[in-house]
Scaffold this motif. Structure first.
Motif, short mmCIF file in Angstrom:
data_model
loop_
_atom_site.label_atom_id
_atom_site.label_comp_id
_atom_site.label_asym_id
_atom_site.label_seq_id
_atom_site.Cartn_x
_atom_site.Cartn_y
_atom_site.Cartn_z
N ALA A 8 0.81 -1.22 0.00
CA ALA A 8 0.00 0.00 0.00
C ALA A 8 0.85 1.28 0.00
O ALA A 8 0.60 2.19 -0.81
N PRO A 9 1.88 1.43 0.86
CA PRO A 9 2.66 2.68 0.84
C PRO A 9 3.34 2.91 -0.50
O PRO A 9 3.41 4.05 -0.98
N GLY A 44 -4.80 12.65 6.85
CA GLY A 44 -5.57 12.36 8.05
C GLY A 44 -6.47 11.16 7.87
O GLY A 44 -6.60 10.31 8.77
N LEU A 45 -7.11 11.04 6.70
CA LEU A 45 -7.99 9.90 6.43
C LEU A 45 -7.18 8.61 6.36
O LEU A 45 -7.63 7.56 6.85
N LEU A 46 -6.01 8.65 5.74
CA LEU A 46 -5.16 7.45 5.67
C LEU A 46 -4.76 7.00 7.08
O LEU A 46 -4.77 5.79 7.38
N ARG A 47 -4.41 7.96 7.92
CA ARG A 47 -4.06 7.60 9.30
C ARG A 47 -5.27 7.05 10.03
O ARG A 47 -5.17 6.10 10.83
N ALA A 48 -6.46 7.60 9.75
CA ALA A 48 -7.67 7.18 10.45
C ALA A 48 -8.06 5.74 10.10
O ALA A 48 -8.62 5.02 10.93
N ILE A 49 -7.75 5.31 8.88
CA ILE A 49 -8.14 3.95 8.47
C ILE A 49 -7.03 2.93 8.73
O ILE A 49 -7.12 1.79 8.26
N GLY A 50 -5.97 3.36 9.42
CA GLY A 50 -5.00 2.36 9.88
C GLY A 50 -3.57 2.53 9.41
O GLY A 50 -2.69 1.75 9.82
N ASP A 76 0.05 3.57 9.65
CA ASP A 76 0.86 4.09 10.75
C ASP A 76 1.91 5.07 10.23
O ASP A 76 2.06 5.29 9.03
N ARG A 77 2.65 5.68 11.12
CA ARG A 77 3.61 6.71 10.75
C ARG A 77 4.74 6.17 9.87
O ARG A 77 5.11 6.83 8.88
N PRO A 78 5.34 5.01 10.18
CA PRO A 78 6.38 4.49 9.27
C PRO A 78 5.86 4.27 7.85
O PRO A 78 6.58 4.54 6.87
N GLN A 79 4.62 3.78 7.72
CA GLN A 79 4.06 3.58 6.38
C GLN A 79 3.86 4.92 5.65
O GLN A 79 4.08 5.02 4.45
N LEU A 80 3.42 5.93 6.40
CA LEU A 80 3.24 7.25 5.80
C LEU A 80 4.57 7.81 5.32
O LEU A 80 4.68 8.36 4.21
N ARG A 81 5.61 7.66 6.15
CA ARG A 81 6.93 8.16 5.75
C ARG A 81 7.43 7.40 4.53
O ARG A 81 8.03 7.97 3.62
N ARG A 82 7.15 6.08 4.49
CA ARG A 82 7.59 5.29 3.35
C ARG A 82 6.86 5.73 2.07
O ARG A 82 7.45 5.77 1.00
N MET A 83 5.59 6.06 2.19
CA MET A 83 4.82 6.51 1.03
C MET A 83 5.46 7.77 0.43
O MET A 83 5.62 7.88 -0.79
N LEU A 84 5.83 8.72 1.28
CA LEU A 84 6.44 9.96 0.78
C LEU A 84 7.84 9.71 0.24
O LEU A 84 8.27 10.35 -0.72
N ARG A 85 8.57 8.76 0.85
CA ARG A 85 9.90 8.43 0.32
C ARG A 85 9.78 7.84 -1.08
O ARG A 85 10.58 8.14 -1.97
N ARG A 96 3.70 13.92 11.92
CA ARG A 96 3.35 14.61 13.17
C ARG A 96 1.98 15.28 13.12
O ARG A 96 1.53 15.87 14.10
N LEU A 97 1.29 15.20 11.97
CA LEU A 97 -0.03 15.83 11.87
C LEU A 97 -1.02 15.17 12.83
O LEU A 97 -1.05 13.95 12.98
N ASN A 98 -1.81 16.01 13.48
CA ASN A 98 -2.88 15.49 14.33
C ASN A 98 -3.98 14.91 13.44
O ASN A 98 -4.48 15.59 12.54
N VAL A 99 -4.37 13.66 13.68
CA VAL A 99 -5.30 12.96 12.79
C VAL A 99 -6.64 13.68 12.72
O VAL A 99 -7.18 13.93 11.63
N LEU A 100 -7.21 14.03 13.87
CA LEU A 100 -8.53 14.65 13.88
C LEU A 100 -8.50 16.03 13.23
O LEU A 100 -9.40 16.40 12.46
N GLN A 101 -7.47 16.80 13.53
CA GLN A 101 -7.37 18.12 12.91
C GLN A 101 -7.17 18.01 11.41
O GLN A 101 -7.69 18.81 10.63
#
Length: 839
Positions: A470-471, A744-750, A752-761, A829-834
């Motif tokens: 996925a990432p 935020g939606l990606l974080r909300a559906i599961g 995690d931070r390492p996966q998000l960082r990998r996606m941007l890498r 570091r983004l707040n998920v709800l915000q």
């Protein structure tokens, strides 16, 4: 609207900083180059602020040679000048460069790029270019004088023994005079050795002659009238100039020298600004897209299209002006640092202080402001087209223009690049290389315009090896989502990599060509003898080497500058038997038999340019005048003998100086090259500038300038790479802002931070590899094409350093990873709800 633009700058500090950095780096290069060259040029022009002579007479150099012995005049001319009405005194003077002064420990003094001059002691104090401040005038070969600065730095005092080396002989003499520059001239501030006039001719030239005549006028004499009378008396083979003309000519020569240096630096500044323009274009395109609803709201409350466009351009103008100011200050600081370091080395040039001209300030501000506004204009124009009703809709988007016109323009440029390439390939030589370079520039621009069409598919292929997790998939799709943005970001890196990879291939090919040419040219010779400074040396060196045990033969080679028609050429004199093995050459036609009878052999490229063949004559111009030579043969391309080749006897007849440029040494059987080299150096202790090398060391020395040039250019191009990296960081960082709700939606559906960082890498690596591979392809193909047309001009071998280029691609991947570090940490570091609540 200006106030809105200013508030937008303050409200988006990240975007402001990244855009400003791109402008700062480019403008700093421009400002630094202009300030430094103006400062050094102005300082050196102080040497020409006046002249000790009312009128100066110099022989016209028909060759305009930059190397070798200067043009000279006979003593009889002095008497002719002295007889002209209005002349009070005519003093023959001698001034030559290519002198080396040794320190007491035997090492050469440091001149920091300034030439070292040798001069004859003037007869007239009034027109003397220097003054005696301590000691007495030197007399004979056992005495000499030094300028105060050199004597002080080397630690010499009156009565000390000083060793110098000239093109004709080494000299050890007693220091009897300390001098100081009188007022002006080329030697003002440079190291200066002086002898009595007769000794100076013997030691510095090896033959009678003077380099100028300094004229002092009688009181009340009209300078221009006397100048015209002297010019009529001596004829058009001499240049007769007043003090004002000498000053003007000196300043013109300096402007030409520093103008070329400044042009090179400004060329790289232009590259930095060009690459920075991609960063600015991307930044404003993204920020306008992110502010679509805000800009539409301005339209809804009454702002016109022009006002909305103006607000974005005002923001760009503010960034451009601030970036220009900071860049100018940084450039001044860099120039001040270079100047301080140069003066700290002890270079004895007049001090002029930093020269910050109005032209420099205007150029920096105009360039910075125009670049930023021009780069922001497409985005500003799109912002003005937003309809007011878009303010009432979520997710309002600026309509994108069709890619059709862009693709047609890119296709046209690629077609023109192909045509230019074919013409350049047909033309061959340096004109062909220039055309191929222009074709490459057109191809790069064509790829920039057409890359949105192919970037999606290229990115998909590049990311295939990374799997389908996925990432990775999301990162790849983010890069594919906006092909305009992806291609613009990659294009900055593509241009930088194309230049660097092309430079690497050409540099590697040049070194391979040098190795091949030296190996082929040196032939049977075991050792090559040359001199570092001066680059010519006395024939006594050859005589001494012949007397060394274990030496089978010594072959002398001499060189000077010349002209055939309007074509500058090298003139090479060779000794008997030199072309029978010590230098290995091949002939297209003719033979070497005619050399003994005063004929010449010319290289193929010259024969083609002049349309001459065996049996025809050429008119060779040297410092001694015109000489007609019959062509005995046409040389195949050869780096060692890319010159008009004549015998040593003919070389002397055409005015060549009695000084050798190279010696090819054959070592006798039973003696190793190391033993022979040691023995030769032992016998030449009083020639400390002599260098003795075997074939491998000689080839390595020949590669030195290529290494130096490629290193310097590579360092300058690194600036463009830095700006391209900033572009990637900028795109990712603003992409995080643009996709805050999506993250935020990606974080909300599961996720995690390492996966998000990998996606941007993954997204960063995709963009980086796209730019690197496109640039690599263009750079290598261009370099190979240039090498192909320069085969006959010394670039005979094509060498593609595969490991270095593969390494460059890997480094690009690492750059992609590093560029994603800060944006990915910011996203994580983004707040998920915000983030979900963000509009």
């Amino acid at each position: 609207m200006l106030k809105i633009g200013l508030r937008s700058v303050l409200a988006h500090r990240l975007r402001f900083v990244l855009c400003t950095v791109a402008v700062v780096l480019g403008i700093a290069f421009v400002g630094g180059a202009m300030v430094f060259t103006d400062t050094l040029s102005t300082a050196l022009k102080k040497q020409y602020a006046g002249s000790t002579a009312d009128i100066t007479i110099t022989p016209v150099d028909p060759v305009e040679a930059r190397t070798g012995p200067p043009a000279t005049l006979a003593a009889a001319v002095v008497g002719q000048v002295a007889a002209v009405p209005g002349v009070a005194d005519a003093d023959a003077q001698l001034l030559v460069s290519d002198v080396q002064i040794r320190k007491p420990d035997g090492t050469p003094i440091d001149t920091y790029g300034l030439p070292t001059y040798g001069a004859g002691w003037p007869h007239a104090v009034r027109t003397s270019p220097f003054r005696l401040i301590d000691g007495k005038q030197p007399w004979g070969t056992a005495e000499l004088g030094l300028d105060e600065s050199t004597a002080s730095k080397a630690g010499y005092g009156i009565g000390d023994q000083v060793r110098i080396v000239t093109a004709t002989r080494p000299v050890t003499a007693t220091l009897t005079a300390i001098t100081t520059p009188a007022q002006a001239g080329p030697a003002a501030g440079a190291p200066l050795v002086t002898f009595d006039p007769a000794t100076a001719q013997l030691v510095l030239l090896g033959k009678p002659g003077w380099t100028s005549i300094a004229v002092a006028l009688k009181p009340g004499a009209d300078t221009e009238q006397v100048r015209a009378a002297i010019a009529k008396t001596v004829g058009d083979t001499f240049k007769v100039r007043t003090a004002a003309q000498v000053e003007a000519d000196g300043e013109t020569a300096l402007d030409t020298t520093f103008g070329g240096f400044s042009s090179i630096l400004l060329m790289f500044a232009g590259l930095a600004l060009f690459v920075g323009a991609f960063l600015i274009v991307n930044t404003f395109a993204m920020q306008v897209a992110q502010r679509s609803r805000e800009l539409a709201m301005l339209r809804a409350i009454g702002a016109s299209r022009g006002q909305v466009t103006g607000s974005v351009l005002a923001e760009a103008l503010v960034i451009g002006l601030i970036g220009s100011t900071l860049g100018l200050l940084l450039g001044i600081g860099v120039a001040a640092g270079i100047t301080f370091a140069y003066e700290g080395l002890g270079a004895a040039i007049p001090s002029a202080g930093l020269q910050i001209s109005p032209a420099t300030i205007i150029a920096c501000y105009v360039l910075g402001a125009l670049l930023t506004v021009a780069a922001a204009y497409p985005a500003a124009r799109r912002a003005g087209r937003l309809p007011p009703m878009a303010a009432l809709r979520d997710g309002a988007m600026i309509p994108e223009r069709s890619l059709l016109l862009r693709l047609l323009g890119g296709a046209f440029l690629l077609l023109m690049a192909l045509v230019l390439y074919l013409i350049g390939d047909y033309a061959s030589g340096m004109p062909g290389a220039v055309l191929i370079g222009l074709a490459s520039a057109m191809a790069l621009l064509g790829i920039v315009l057409t890359s949105p069409l192919v970037s999606r598919y290229v990115v998909r292929g590049l990311m295939a090896p990374f799997g389908r997790k996925a990432p990775v998939t999301l990162g790849r799709r983010n890069a594919e989502r906006n092909p305009r943005r992806t291609s613009a970001t990659a294009s900055a890196l593509m241009i930088s990599v194309a230049l660097i990879s092309g430079l690497v291939v050409i540099g590697s090919s040049a070194k391979a060509s040098i190795d091949a040419n030296v190996a082929a040219a040196i032939g049977t010779s075991d050792l090559v003898v040359s001199s570092s400074d001066p680059d010519t040396f006395s024939p006594q060196v050859a005589d001494r080497i012949r007397a060394v045990g274990g030496i089978a033969g010594v072959h002398q080679v001499r060189q000077q500058d010349g002209k055939v028609g309007d074509l500058p050429v090298k003139v090479t004199g060779v000794g008997d038997g030199t072309l029978d093995g010590p230098i290995t050459v091949a002939l297209d036609s003719g033979s070497f038999d005619g050399l003994a009878s005063g004929q010449a052999v010319v290289p193929r490229t010259m024969a083609r340019s002049l349309h001459v063949s065996v049996g025809q004559s050429i008119s060779l111009v040297t410092t001694s005048g015109k000489h007609s030579l019959t062509v005995a043969g046409i040389l195949a391309p050869n780096r060692q003998l890319n010159a008009v080749v004549i015998s040593l006897a003919t070389y002397e007849k055409v005015g060549g100086a009695p000084a050798d440029s190279l010696l090819y040494v054959d070592v006798a059987d039973g003696t190793s090259t190391a033993q022979a080299s040691t023995a030769i150096l032992e016998g030449l202790k009083d020639y400390p500038s002599i260098q003795v090398r075997d074939q491998q060391a000689y080839a390595a020395q020949a590669r030195g300038p290529v290494d130096a040039v490629t290193t310097v250019i590579g360092m300058l191009l690194a600036l463009a790479i830095l700006i391209a990296i900033l572009g990637i960081v900028n795109t990712l960082a603003l992409g995080v802002v643009e996709r805050t709700r999506e993250i935020g939606l990606l974080r909300a559906i599961g996720m995690d931070r390492p996966q998000l960082r990998r996606m941007l890498r993954v997204e960063s690596i995709a963009v980086t590899l796209l730019g690197a591979l496109l640039g690599l392809a263009v750079g290598v193909l261009t370099a190979a094409a240039i090498q192909g047309v320069l085969v006959d001009d010394g670039l005979s071998e094509l060498d593609i350093p595969v490991l270095q280029l593969v390494g460059a691609v890997l480094v690009s991947g690492v750059i992609g990873v590093l560029a994603a570090v800060w944006p990915s940490r910011r996203a994580a570091r983004l707040n998920v709800l915000q983030a979900i609540a963000t509009e």
